[in-house]
Design a protein around this motif. Structure first.
Motif, PDB file in Angstrom:
ATOM      1  N   ARG A  80     -10.150   3.257   2.985  1.00  0.00           N
ATOM      2  CA  ARG A  80      -8.850   3.621   2.406  1.00  0.00           C
ATOM      3  C   ARG A  80      -7.923   4.262   3.440  1.00  0.00           C
ATOM      4  O   ARG A  80      -6.802   4.631   3.120  1.00  0.00           O
ATOM      5  CB  ARG A  80      -9.057   4.571   1.219  1.00  0.00           C
ATOM      6  CG  ARG A  80      -9.616   3.859  -0.023  1.00  0.00           C
ATOM      7  CD  ARG A  80      -9.561   4.728  -1.262  1.00  0.00           C
ATOM      8  NE  ARG A  80     -10.432   5.888  -1.155  1.00  0.00           N
ATOM      9  CZ  ARG A  80     -11.749   5.864  -1.399  1.00  0.00           C
ATOM     10  NH1 ARG A  80     -12.345   4.728  -1.746  1.00  0.00           N
ATOM     11  NH2 ARG A  80     -12.471   6.957  -1.278  1.00  0.00           N
ATOM     12  N   ARG A  81      -8.452   4.419   4.676  1.00  0.00           N
ATOM     13  CA  ARG A  81      -7.621   4.970   5.757  1.00  0.00           C
ATOM     14  C   ARG A  81      -7.338   3.889   6.790  1.00  0.00           C
ATOM     15  O   ARG A  81      -8.054   2.897   6.888  1.00  0.00           O
ATOM     16  CB  ARG A  81      -8.341   6.153   6.417  1.00  0.00           C
ATOM     17  CG  ARG A  81      -8.413   7.396   5.540  1.00  0.00           C
ATOM     18  CD  ARG A  81      -8.921   8.595   6.319  1.00  0.00           C
ATOM     19  NE  ARG A  81     -10.309   8.443   6.704  1.00  0.00           N
ATOM     20  CZ  ARG A  81     -11.343   8.874   5.971  1.00  0.00           C
ATOM     21  NH1 ARG A  81     -11.138   9.470   4.802  1.00  0.00           N
ATOM     22  NH2 ARG A  81     -12.573   8.701   6.390  1.00  0.00           N
ATOM     23  N   LEU A  82      -6.297   4.117   7.610  1.00  0.00           N
ATOM     24  CA  LEU A  82      -5.976   3.157   8.664  1.00  0.00           C
ATOM     25  C   LEU A  82      -6.863   3.384   9.889  1.00  0.00           C
ATOM     26  O   LEU A  82      -7.143   4.523  10.269  1.00  0.00           O
ATOM     27  CB  LEU A  82      -4.506   3.285   9.079  1.00  0.00           C
ATOM     28  CG  LEU A  82      -3.471   2.830   8.037  1.00  0.00           C
ATOM     29  CD1 LEU A  82      -2.060   2.962   8.622  1.00  0.00           C
ATOM     30  CD2 LEU A  82      -3.717   1.388   7.604  1.00  0.00           C
TER      31      LEU A  82
ATOM     32  N   GLU B 281      -4.443   8.572   3.017  1.00  0.00           N
ATOM     33  CA  GLU B 281      -5.256   7.685   2.181  1.00  0.00           C
ATOM     34  C   GLU B 281      -4.413   6.809   1.260  1.00  0.00           C
ATOM     35  O   GLU B 281      -3.355   7.228   0.788  1.00  0.00           O
ATOM     36  CB  GLU B 281      -6.196   8.518   1.305  1.00  0.00           C
ATOM     37  CG  GLU B 281      -7.250   9.229   2.091  1.00  0.00           C
ATOM     38  CD  GLU B 281      -8.563   9.339   1.318  1.00  0.00           C
ATOM     39  OE1 GLU B 281      -8.576   8.996   0.108  1.00  0.00           O
ATOM     40  OE2 GLU B 281      -9.557   9.766   1.922  1.00  0.00           O
ATOM     41  N   VAL B 282      -4.928   5.616   0.989  1.00  0.00           N
ATOM     42  CA  VAL B 282      -4.265   4.721   0.047  1.00  0.00           C
ATOM     43  C   VAL B 282      -4.405   5.316  -1.355  1.00  0.00           C
ATOM     44  O   VAL B 282      -5.517   5.578  -1.811  1.00  0.00           O
ATOM     45  CB  VAL B 282      -4.897   3.313   0.072  1.00  0.00           C
ATOM     46  CG1 VAL B 282      -4.313   2.434  -1.029  1.00  0.00           C
ATOM     47  CG2 VAL B 282      -4.702   2.670   1.444  1.00  0.00           C
TER      48      VAL B 282
ATOM     49  N   LEU C 225      -6.980  -1.582   7.803  1.00  0.00           N
ATOM     50  CA  LEU C 225      -7.750  -0.658   6.981  1.00  0.00           C
ATOM     51  C   LEU C 225      -9.160  -0.622   7.553  1.00  0.00           C
ATOM     52  O   LEU C 225      -9.732  -1.665   7.877  1.00  0.00           O
ATOM     53  CB  LEU C 225      -7.814  -1.150   5.532  1.00  0.00           C
ATOM     54  CG  LEU C 225      -6.538  -1.027   4.710  1.00  0.00           C
ATOM     55  CD1 LEU C 225      -6.704  -1.769   3.382  1.00  0.00           C
ATOM     56  CD2 LEU C 225      -6.188   0.444   4.461  1.00  0.00           C
TER      57      LEU C 225
ATOM     58  N   LEU D 112       0.848  -1.197   0.000  1.00  0.00           N
ATOM     59  CA  LEU D 112       0.000   0.000   0.000  1.00  0.00           C
ATOM     60  C   LEU D 112       0.878   1.240   0.000  1.00  0.00           C
ATOM     61  O   LEU D 112       1.914   1.283   0.667  1.00  0.00           O
ATOM     62  CB  LEU D 112      -0.888   0.043   1.249  1.00  0.00           C
ATOM     63  CG  LEU D 112      -1.843  -1.132   1.493  1.00  0.00           C
ATOM     64  CD1 LEU D 112      -2.590  -0.929   2.820  1.00  0.00           C
ATOM     65  CD2 LEU D 112      -2.842  -1.281   0.343  1.00  0.00           C
TER      66      LEU D 112
ATOM     67  N   LEU E 120     -10.996  -1.987  -0.445  1.00  0.00           N
ATOM     68  CA  LEU E 120     -10.681  -0.558  -0.532  1.00  0.00           C
ATOM     69  C   LEU E 120     -11.854   0.255  -1.076  1.00  0.00           C
ATOM     70  O   LEU E 120     -11.992   1.446  -0.780  1.00  0.00           O
ATOM     71  CB  LEU E 120      -9.444  -0.342  -1.407  1.00  0.00           C
ATOM     72  CG  LEU E 120      -8.117  -0.771  -0.760  1.00  0.00           C
ATOM     73  CD1 LEU E 120      -7.018  -0.885  -1.816  1.00  0.00           C
ATOM     74  CD2 LEU E 120      -7.693   0.209   0.336  1.00  0.00           C
TER      75      LEU E 120
ATOM     76  N   TYR F   6      -1.912   0.563  -4.755  1.00  0.00           N
ATOM     77  CA  TYR F   6      -1.856  -0.719  -4.048  1.00  0.00           C
ATOM     78  C   TYR F   6      -1.605  -1.847  -5.027  1.00  0.00           C
ATOM     79  O   TYR F   6      -1.825  -1.708  -6.237  1.00  0.00           O
ATOM     80  CB  TYR F   6      -3.159  -0.973  -3.279  1.00  0.00           C
ATOM     81  CG  TYR F   6      -4.367  -1.166  -4.182  1.00  0.00           C
ATOM     82  CD1 TYR F   6      -5.144  -0.086  -4.584  1.00  0.00           C
ATOM     83  CD2 TYR F   6      -4.712  -2.441  -4.633  1.00  0.00           C
ATOM     84  CE1 TYR F   6      -6.244  -0.259  -5.420  1.00  0.00           C
ATOM     85  CE2 TYR F   6      -5.815  -2.621  -5.467  1.00  0.00           C
ATOM     86  CZ  TYR F   6      -6.569  -1.534  -5.858  1.00  0.00           C
ATOM     87  OH  TYR F   6      -7.641  -1.706  -6.688  1.00  0.00           O
TER      88      TYR F   6
END
Lengths: 362, 362
Positions: free
Chosen positions: A276-278, A252-253, A310, A246, A269, A256
């Motif tokens: 898309r965030r942790l 934000e991702v 995620l 990632l 995702l 990937y």
């Protein structure tokens, strides 16, 4: 009875759930967790608690869901059961980890939505989830039953007081820190943890920790920047997924890939914005777990590992009144990185772990 | 799955418990009744009911009771579960019918007293008890598993509508009659049934009948006079009891004997005043049951038998507002007489059954 089963029940009732005389306790018994249930019944009798035993089987769930028209309703009596309970002990262990494999995911989601109030009532109790090491779980882990029992009890029958003390040091550093940097051969990631509260997950409701085994310190990161490789094999949505990479920008991702079943990652995702965030940064500290078994209850607690999730974060990582800062998502997907070699974790520029060893272990 | 299990579940859910969409149902699953529970889950899904599965095992009960100090409390969450339930389906079937044999009777009694409110809440629902024919029950009956399955399903999978119609004729005669006389080679007993309401026990809550299988018509006699021999072998309080003889005067037992374990009979009769009076006269009409298996759920329903119970009578045998005429006792002990030969039942002097055949069957 194997004395380890009795010891497991004692740790669960005494250390994990802190059961006291007069407590109304729901014990959820997996179809193949009977022996642990007997040992838990002994413990609850000894303590003068009041148990009600419910029965959990993927086969019943499947039979019910697949014959229903999909217009699920809230279950009033089950909600009343949990609303009137002080604690819930889930003894997981069926006979087939794939027992619900052919239930359509839309059916599951509809049922889960109707079940929201029941779930909320359950999570409002002092709940603890554990597993009874049985043949089905041994098979999932690719082990013989005896080997798996040794593996599981090594993870469960720890000196939790001692581990809680060691984890408290890590929690303190994370609570006071502002930025975490994770570096491995293929990873260089920075995350903000400013104002977050780390959880010392010591397998006890007294530590806001609800799994037995546990043994991790976790917090809720944001503003993630950089790249990460998850090199521990995992099964997501029933499919093997390998070597997820990632790239994060501004939390934000943005890019990937995966070496196997990348489409599963795509689906996750695309669930919602929060996916898309942790939602979690966790540091495994249970050295009783010595190998990966593709069971997140164990894998994410293993010493020498770090996991990131995620999706949604836990309220317990936010100071009271600031839970609205938590990342919202319908998913929470944990992914692991091995940090036993060529790695370091820095907090505000200070190395707190190198090659799996914490500063206080050096 | 054996199709008879599915058929059993269908009869239980549809005919016996009359489950409808939206009903909150507790399914009590015996440790070895899993397969029937799966079939019941299918039926409940199909009907759009909301099930909660609880787990029943003598081994858990024993583990809890024998480790408790004896100061039992009411279980608030279990009471809430039943108070919010529309129906309770008990699927009996453990792995050892003697699983609680070493629990002291005082411990059981103390636990039962603490459990009164939970029991009352359960009995206030549309409850039905049935058994899943398994190895343990086959062993109790002295049969192979296959033989026992055939025996049990013959009793359970009846044309209940037809049997209810035949039983209605007997109920009508008993409702209108004042005196019953039972005569066999060793029995000549008269009982008053004036003002009593007979129950057409057709294995359905719609008939105020809570057992599957059922198939008996029963009422509450009084002012019993004469002698009776119970020639069907039985187990009372875990002990075999044979050939009980009772002599009644003015409704009370004035003399008694038994060919084996007479002391058990003495203990029962000395429980309280009500234990010396009859609480039930039942006429078995289920011709699917063709032999005695020392399981009262089946034995008392068998065609060509009559049973009498010492002790408490059922409220359902009294017109509304007159339940206070019911015989009160802490016990209800059923004992059986074979009426297939040399016997007759008279109601107000009219023979309604001779050698097991009712007037409408001749």
């Amino acid at each position: 009875m194997d004395e380890r089963i009795r010891e497991h029940a004692r740790v669960l009732v005494e250390w994990s759930a802190r059961i006291e005389a007069g407590d109304d306790v729901v014990v959820v018994v997996g179809m193949d967790a009977h022996d642990l249930a007997v040992a838990v019944a002994e413990q609850l009798g000894e303590r003068g608690a009041n148990p009600t035993f419910t029965y959990q089987s993927g086969e019943l769930t499947r039979a019910y869901l697949t014959n229903h028209d999909g217009e699920f309703e809230e279950s009033g009596h089950e909600r009343a059961l949990y609303e009137n309970a002080d604690a819930v002990l889930s003894l997981r262990g069926g006979r087939n980890t794939s027992a619900t494999a052919d239930v359509p995911s839309e059916t599951r989601q509809r049922a889960a939505r109707a079940d929201q109030a029941v779930r909320d009532a359950r999570l409002a109790t002092d709940w603890v989830a554990t597993i009874h090491p049985n043949r089905s779980l041994a098979q999932q882990a690719g082990m013989s039953l005896e080997e798996y029992q040794e593996f599981a009890y090594d993870a469960i029958l720890r000196d939790w007081e001692d581990l809680a003390g060691r984890m408290a040091k890590v929690k303190e550093v994370l609570d006071e820190g502002s930025e975490v940097r994770l570096v491995t051969r293929d990873t260089d990631l920075t995350m903000s943890i400013e104002g977050r509260t780390a959880v010392n997950s010591a397998a006890s409701v007294a530590y806001d920790s609800h799994n037995l085994p546990s043994g991790e310190v976790f917090t809720a990161p944001e503003a993630t920047e950089g790249e990460v490789l998850f090199d521990v094999p995992m099964t997501l949505q029933g499919k093997p997924v390998r070597d997820v990479r990632l790239t994060f920008e501004d939390g934000e991702v943005v890019d990937y890939s995966a070496a196997q079943n990348e489409s599963v990652l795509t689906e996750i995702l695309e669930t919602d914005d929060g996916a898309r965030r942790l939602g979690e940064l966790g540091i495994g500290m249970n050295r009783g777990i010595d190998r990966f078994t593709d069971n997140i209850l164990f894998d994410e607690k293993m010493g020498d590992t770090v996991h990131l999730a995620l999706g949604r974060s836990y309220d317990s990582n936010f100071p009271e009144g600031r839970e609205d800062e938590a990342n919202e998502s319908a998913v929470h997907v944990d992914m692991l990185t091995d940090v036993s070699e060529d790695s370091r974790i820095e907090v505000d520029g200070e190395v707190v772990q190198r090659d799996g060893a914490f500063w206080f272990e050096e």
